[in-house]
Enzyme design. Sequence first.
Site, PDB file in Angstrom:
ATOM      1  N   GLY A  33      -3.128 -14.279  34.920  1.00 44.06           N
ATOM      2  CA  GLY A  33      -3.444 -14.125  33.549  1.00 44.06           C
ATOM      3  C   GLY A  33      -2.334 -14.606  32.746  1.00 44.06           C
ATOM      4  N   VAL A  34      -2.383 -14.744  31.487  1.00 48.05           N
ATOM      5  CA  VAL A  34      -1.642 -15.813  30.489  1.00 48.05           C
ATOM      6  C   VAL A  34      -0.177 -15.293  30.407  1.00 48.05           C
ATOM      7  CG1 VAL A  34      -1.250 -16.260  28.136  1.00 48.05           C
ATOM      8  CG2 VAL A  34      -3.640 -15.974  28.985  1.00 48.05           C
ATOM      9  N   ASP A  35      -0.138 -13.711  30.463  1.00 49.53           N
ATOM     10  CA  ASP A  35       1.396 -13.262  30.150  1.00 49.53           C
ATOM     11  C   ASP A  35       2.280 -13.691  31.577  1.00 49.53           C
ATOM     12  OD1 ASP A  35       0.426 -12.477  27.652  1.00 49.53           O
ATOM     13  OD2 ASP A  35      -0.063 -10.437  28.225  1.00 49.53           O
ATOM     14  N   SER A  59      -0.558 -12.692  38.248  1.00 53.88           N
ATOM     15  CA  SER A  59      -1.751 -12.330  38.058  1.00 53.88           C
ATOM     16  C   SER A  59      -2.878 -13.134  38.006  1.00 53.88           C
ATOM     17  CB  SER A  59      -2.232 -11.142  37.345  1.00 53.88           C
ATOM     18  OG  SER A  59      -2.153 -11.798  36.132  1.00 53.88           O
ATOM     19  N   GLU A 101      -1.673  -8.806   4.272  1.00 50.57           N
ATOM     20  CA  GLU A 101      -1.623  -9.185   5.948  1.00 50.57           C
ATOM     21  C   GLU A 101      -3.024  -9.336   6.452  1.00 50.57           C
ATOM     22  OE1 GLU A 101      -1.200  -6.218   4.567  1.00 50.57           O
ATOM     23  OE2 GLU A 101      -1.227  -4.737   5.715  1.00 50.57           O
ATOM     24  N   HIS A 110      -3.713  -5.248   0.584  1.00 48.81           N
ATOM     25  CA  HIS A 110      -3.211  -5.580   1.923  1.00 48.81           C
ATOM     26  C   HIS A 110      -3.093  -7.012   2.116  1.00 48.81           C
ATOM     27  CE1 HIS A 110      -2.772  -1.809   3.850  1.00 48.81           C
ATOM     28  NE2 HIS A 110      -3.861  -1.366   3.022  1.00 48.81           N
ATOM     29  N   CYS A 114       0.891  -1.187  -0.008  1.00 50.71           N
ATOM     30  CA  CYS A 114       0.153  -0.087   0.202  1.00 50.71           C
ATOM     31  C   CYS A 114       0.812   1.129   0.020  1.00 50.71           C
ATOM     32  CB  CYS A 114      -0.912  -0.026   1.176  1.00 50.71           C
ATOM     33  SG  CYS A 114      -2.300   1.100   1.026  1.00 50.71           S
TER      34      CYS A 114
END
Length: 537
Positions: free
Chosen positions: A236-238, A234, A182, A180, A85
């Site tokens: 959470g995933v991370d 926590s 992507e 695009h 683009c």
Amino acid sequence: MQHSKILILDFGSQVTQLIARRVREAHVFCEVHPCDVSSDWVREYAKDGSLKGVILSGSHASVYEVDDRAPDAVFELGVPVLGICYGMQTMATQLGGKVEAGHTREFGYAEVRAHGHTELLKGIEDFATPEGHGMLKVWMSHGDKVTQLPEGFKVMASTSACPIAGMADEARKFYAVQFHPEVTHTVQGQALLNRFVLDICQARPDWIMGDYIEEAVAKIREQVGDEEVILGLSGGVDSSVAAALIHRAIGDQLTCVFVDHGLLRLNEGDMVMDMFAGKLHAKVIRVDASDLFLGKLAGVSDPEAKRKIIGGLFVDVFKEQAAKLKAGDGGHKGATFLAQGTIYPDVIESGGAKSKKAVTIKSHHNVGGLPEQLGLKLLEPLRDLFKDEVRELGVALGLPREMVYRHPFPGPGLGVRILGEVKKEYADLLRRADAIFIEELRNFTGDNGKTWYDLTSQAFTVFLPVKSVGVMGDGRTYDYVVALRAVQTSDFMTADWAELPYALLKKVSGRIINEVRGINRVTYDVSSKPPATIEWE
Ligand code: XMP
């Protein structure tokens, strides 16, 4: 081992991160950097020979309005370049072609004819016309277009509105497309990007999470040496994957601090402890701070005030623990590192292109600046990874799929899912109702045999502090109301409400009303984002 790498220069498009994710899906390492890096920087970046190609992203701007150009060195390194683009337009402009403002904007679905045979598009098509022309189904978003090819280029693709929708100089391996590749709407997008990075750039597909563990473990050991690390867990995933990875690398030199603010989901605290302390044998300090949090939240009903209180207290409680661990005791010399589960999108966004302006709609839980305040060094072992890769890594590290593929949960927890003032009574009712909703989402299957939990991006229950009348048995009830919320989204910036089957909704509402005494009415939220947000506060 030295990974092959692809450099993605970001001109400010909304979808630049998607380019990086597609390249990573081809198992090739890549990095996103702002387009205004210097030629010297690019040459230095390429010096060790690992750079195999460059991709120039799109932009919302026009090459007339802004003077963002690729550093000249990009075209002098001798590596393949792909312009997308705006990336195509700047390539054309910089190499001697011409770009003009189009009379019509092309936005959305388009069919592009692929001309002749280029290495990039050879054999890649969605269908052929009766005349035998290969066609691609693509996603376009542009006003300007290339009207004159630079020297050495030929037309690679076209549409009626855009005669030069793709161009190539195969001698120099410079390629560009106006559409695009992507975005998933471009059906052959992944095939095109695979062709570019694997065949044309000849990058090695060696970015594989199972193998990455060893490399990451070695890096952590080298960075940490025999020092000690604190990590805020926590659930959470991370933070979970970061904890598992660091624990794999340095074992007992890691101490996790798990602050339970009393606004977690049903049994969540016990599950986190069971996994990390029980199964992984990691050192975890669980701080039960629910009384403190609920005490400070009493009488507060403004959503932003609630967020600030929860965020602030969280940092205070964590800091207190960290200070103790930093000071050390008997057998310990004291921690010197603070680990955080920062992932690559956070890195791109904070260092991002100058054109990006963040709008604060809700003040998100942010623990930035903590390492400096605590006087600790920072350890961020997930900095190079996208969310999908963090999940793959988590599974490779042996964390349960269920934990790793969990829906996101906001830092302030149930605090923003209880409208208005937060009370323990409300949190207890909400936890039980929410657990029923999640359990049934996991029980019901939809398309492709996937459960409705996996078919939605985020689902939860919201507590409404209003009472409504009902009948139960022979009696009248006057109890609370909950709302179910389930959305589908790829980026959480926009989201559609999920069209859950009626049978599922019926089962959930029946169970909640029968099993959770105190709730006598269940509603389903049918608002999309925008204009609504995903959370209710
Ligand atoms: P909204 O409600 O803004 O949510 O559409 C978008 C995503 O962000 C999450 N969210 C938060 N996460 N602290 C967090 O850590 C917060 O204060 C917060 N508010 C919203 C939300 O769960 C959704 O995934």
